[in-house]
Write an enzyme that holds these catalytic residues in place. Structure first.
Site, PDB file in Angstrom:
ATOM      1  N   LYS A  85      15.044 -33.410 -17.288  1.00  0.00           N
ATOM      2  CA  LYS A  85      15.467 -33.844 -15.949  1.00  0.00           C
ATOM      3  C   LYS A  85      14.933 -35.236 -15.659  1.00  0.00           C
ATOM      4  O   LYS A  85      15.648 -36.094 -15.127  1.00  0.00           O
ATOM      5  CB  LYS A  85      14.955 -32.854 -14.884  1.00  0.00           C
ATOM      6  N   GLN A 106      10.082 -26.532 -10.022  1.00  0.00           N
ATOM      7  CA  GLN A 106      10.603 -25.811 -11.190  1.00  0.00           C
ATOM      8  C   GLN A 106      10.181 -24.342 -11.139  1.00  0.00           C
ATOM      9  O   GLN A 106       9.011 -24.030 -10.886  1.00  0.00           O
ATOM     10  CB  GLN A 106      10.097 -26.493 -12.471  1.00  0.00           C
ATOM     11  N   ASP A 128      17.739 -28.677  -5.041  1.00  0.00           N
ATOM     12  CA  ASP A 128      18.075 -27.450  -5.775  1.00  0.00           C
ATOM     13  C   ASP A 128      18.926 -26.508  -4.922  1.00  0.00           C
ATOM     14  O   ASP A 128      19.493 -25.548  -5.437  1.00  0.00           O
ATOM     15  CB  ASP A 128      16.775 -26.703  -6.128  1.00  0.00           C
TER      16      ASP A 128
HETATM   17  N1  GUN Z   1      14.500 -22.555 -13.450  1.00  0.00           N
HETATM   18  C1  GUN Z   1      15.632 -22.192 -14.098  1.00  0.00           C
HETATM   19  N2  GUN Z   1      16.700 -22.799 -13.551  1.00  0.00           N
HETATM   20  C2  GUN Z   1      16.238 -23.555 -12.549  1.00  0.00           C
HETATM   21  C3  GUN Z   1      16.866 -24.430 -11.608  1.00  0.00           C
HETATM   22  O1  GUN Z   1      18.078 -24.626 -11.581  1.00  0.00           O
HETATM   23  N3  GUN Z   1      16.028 -25.035 -10.725  1.00  0.00           N
HETATM   24  C4  GUN Z   1      14.684 -24.817 -10.743  1.00  0.00           C
HETATM   25  N4  GUN Z   1      13.968 -25.434  -9.827  1.00  0.00           N
HETATM   26  N5  GUN Z   1      14.085 -24.029 -11.582  1.00  0.00           N
HETATM   27  C5  GUN Z   1      14.849 -23.397 -12.472  1.00  0.00           C
END
Ligand code: GUN
Length: 310
Positions: free
Chosen positions: A54, A98, A121
């Protein structure tokens, strides 16, 4: 005829190019560099990789990206305090925590602390509620990416029968709502659903976020269906690799020489023979999740600069 491939890398490239030009416009017209902060708590191995990807993608698109790494032993109060600081920081337009968080930390409390205007998110209850009500707001990245992939490949949705396998807040529920918004007739299935193959095989659009490698075999798939595979797992043994990929020399070489190969929740060989369209793993949904995160982050910056709306 084997299934046509829904190429997530190609669509993600298009979206990232759009994000890059929106970043340039923000810089040119407002002197603003969109800022994204990813909060990573603990040392979950897959999360380390996701977060690094990311960060790299954000930088490449012209965002200011930083990762706040906190030890697994950090208390919930400190996480909340750090998030409050980020909420107040005008250079930070998007915040992502995350998941999963270490045991003992209440993820809902943490997510609710993020300013909804920075919630790239789309996990804050305000944004989840907006989505459920059909109001504009931040939409979770993987579900938004799936819809973008279908749209940009010209796949008709209105009036079609969609089945989603998986009911998580991250993928299953929001993707079901988005498909409903596009006028699909939607069924959500889960671990307690009776006769899952029978329900799944009614789907013209089948979205699989079940978390089980290769679970969706040919009998789950209606001939000609659009199959979207959200799963990602590493297959490390040769017998499983052969069961899923037959004698595919590249896959076998990957297991032997690199210690593994990636597979989704859908049985790749069987799906290829029955589906009309199929997302590959890797190169399907995965790249879109990151592209949509960048798009949400640039949108947050545009909104903060009074330049954009949902
Ligand atoms: N863990 C797995 N998928 C995601 C996501 O799309 N966003 C976040 N913040 N954590 C995750």
């Amino acid at each position: 005829m084997p299934a046509r491939i829904l190429d997530g890398r190609a669509v993600a490239r298009e979206i990232r190019a759009e994000v890059t030009s929106r970043c340039e416009r923000l810089r040119r017209e407002r002197g603003v560099v969109p800022g994204l902060t990813v909060v990573l708590v603990g040392d979950h191995p897959a999360s380390q990789v996701y977060v690094r990807n990311k960060e790299t993608a954000a930088r490449e698109a012209g965002l200011r990206s930083q990762t706040l790494r906190l030890p697994a032993t950090v208390g919930e109060a400190e996480i909340l305090e750090r998030l409050e600081q980020l909420n107040r920081d005008a250079r930070v337009h998007g915040i992502l925590v995350q998941l999963p968080l270490p045991a003992g930390i209440d993820a809902q409390r943490v997510l609710q602390c993020i300013d909804p205007e920075k919630d790239v998110d789309g996990f804050h209850p305000l944004n989840a509620g907006r989505l459920a009500l059909g109001l504009p707001g931040f939409v979770p990245c993987t579900p938004a990416g799936i819809l973008e992939l279908l749209r940009r490949n010209g796949i008709e949705l209105a009036g079609r029968r969609a089945v989603v396998i998986g009911r998580s807040n991250i993928v299953g529920k929001p993707v079901a709502v988005l498909l409903l918004r596009e006028h699909c007739t939607v069924t959500i299935c889960h671990s307690r659903t009776k006769d899952l193959p029978a329900v799944a095989s009614e789907a013209e659009i089948l979205v699989v976020a079940a978390g089980q490698p290769g679970m969706v075999t040919g009998d789950y798939i209606r001939p000609g269906a659009v199959v979207v595979d959200v799963g990602i797992h590493t297959v490390r043994d040769e017998a499983t690799c052969r069961r899923l990929f037959g004698d595919d020399p590249q896959r076998l070489a990957s297991v032997r020489e690199r210690g593994g190969t990636l597979v989704g929740d859908v049985h790749p060989l069987q799906a290829r023979e029955r589906a009309g369209w199929l997302t590959p793993v890797p190169g399907g949904v995965g790249p879109l999740t990151i592209a949509m995160l960048l798009r949400n982050a640039v949108l947050a910056a545009e909104r903060a600069a009074g330049m954009g709306s949902w």
